[in-house]
Design a protein around this motif. Structure first.
Motif, mmCIF file in Angstrom:
data_model
loop_
_atom_site.group_PDB
_atom_site.id
_atom_site.type_symbol
_atom_site.label_atom_id
_atom_site.label_comp_id
_atom_site.label_asym_id
_atom_site.label_seq_id
_atom_site.Cartn_x
_atom_site.Cartn_y
_atom_site.Cartn_z
ATOM 1 N N GLU A 10 -39.995 35.719 -13.403
ATOM 2 C CA GLU A 10 -40.826 35.602 -14.604
ATOM 3 C C GLU A 10 -41.279 34.154 -14.829
ATOM 4 O O GLU A 10 -42.439 33.901 -15.150
ATOM 5 C CB GLU A 10 -40.045 36.142 -15.808
ATOM 6 C CG GLU A 10 -40.833 36.196 -17.084
ATOM 7 C CD GLU A 10 -40.487 35.073 -18.051
ATOM 8 O OE1 GLU A 10 -39.478 34.377 -17.829
ATOM 9 O OE2 GLU A 10 -41.252 34.884 -19.003
ATOM 10 N N PHE A 11 -40.383 33.208 -14.636
ATOM 11 C CA PHE A 11 -40.747 31.808 -14.864
ATOM 12 C C PHE A 11 -41.731 31.320 -13.797
ATOM 13 O O PHE A 11 -42.675 30.587 -14.104
ATOM 14 C CB PHE A 11 -39.488 30.930 -14.891
ATOM 15 C CG PHE A 11 -39.750 29.527 -15.356
ATOM 16 C CD1 PHE A 11 -40.289 29.273 -16.602
ATOM 17 C CD2 PHE A 11 -39.447 28.444 -14.533
ATOM 18 C CE1 PHE A 11 -40.534 27.973 -17.028
ATOM 19 C CE2 PHE A 11 -39.679 27.147 -14.944
ATOM 20 C CZ PHE A 11 -40.224 26.910 -16.192
ATOM 21 N N ILE A 35 -47.026 26.012 -20.693
ATOM 22 C CA ILE A 35 -46.115 27.154 -20.853
ATOM 23 C C ILE A 35 -45.539 27.176 -22.271
ATOM 24 O O ILE A 35 -45.460 28.228 -22.905
ATOM 25 C CB ILE A 35 -44.997 27.105 -19.793
ATOM 26 C CG1 ILE A 35 -45.600 27.390 -18.421
ATOM 27 C CG2 ILE A 35 -43.873 28.080 -20.120
ATOM 28 C CD1 ILE A 35 -44.652 27.147 -17.262
ATOM 29 N N ARG A 41 -42.494 29.266 -24.678
ATOM 30 C CA ARG A 41 -41.216 29.131 -23.957
ATOM 31 C C ARG A 41 -40.987 27.675 -23.614
ATOM 32 O O ARG A 41 -41.774 27.067 -22.884
ATOM 33 C CB ARG A 41 -41.257 29.967 -22.692
ATOM 34 C CG ARG A 41 -39.979 29.880 -21.909
ATOM 35 C CD ARG A 41 -39.952 30.874 -20.807
ATOM 36 N NE ARG A 41 -38.826 30.590 -19.937
ATOM 37 C CZ ARG A 41 -38.430 31.384 -18.978
ATOM 38 N NH1 ARG A 41 -39.084 32.501 -18.760
ATOM 39 N NH2 ARG A 41 -37.411 31.070 -18.236
ATOM 40 N N SER A 43 -39.103 24.620 -21.758
ATOM 41 C CA SER A 43 -38.472 24.429 -20.450
ATOM 42 C C SER A 43 -38.263 22.936 -20.264
ATOM 43 O O SER A 43 -38.588 22.141 -21.144
ATOM 44 C CB SER A 43 -39.341 25.009 -19.336
ATOM 45 O OG SER A 43 -40.601 24.379 -19.316
#
Length: 112
Positions: A10-11, A35, A41, A43
């Motif tokens: 998914e990432f 992102i 999300r 990160s």
């Protein structure tokens, strides 16, 4: 025949979409910010760099070094772009997801 290493996590998919969207401005920090802004999300830059390395190893992105800038203390940025194989992979993923979601009863997908 696809092997486990051919599939995207998914990432990795988020990173690949970010690189495709950012066009000529796809480098690590820009991908990370994209992102966070578009997918909500958070990160860290190390995770993004590792994801970019995996995608490059899989042949889905390719990179080139940019020129040195004073803003970065003379350090150069590594820019990424989606390969034809990466674009084909994104198209296949989208098609598969749309097909799967279309089979969910009483589910109306609304794209904005």
């Amino acid at each position: 025949m696809k092997t486990k290493g051919d599939f995207l996590g998914e990432f990795e998919e988020l990173i690949l979409v970010a690189v495709a969207s950012l066009l000529d401005e796809a480098y690590g920090v820009a991908v990370m910010k994209y992102i966070e802004k578009e997918a909500g999300r958070s990160s860290n830059i190390s995770a993004v760099h590792e994801g970019l390395k995996r995608l490059e190893k899989k042949g889905m992105v390719q990179s080139k070094m940019g020129g040195a800038t004073q803003v970065r203390g003379g350090r150069r940025k590594r820019y990424f772009e989606v390969t034809d194989f990466g674009r084909k992979t994104l198209e296949e993923l989208m098609q598969m997801k749309l097909q799967l979601y279309s089979k969910v009863p009483n589910f109306n997908l609304k794209l904005s």
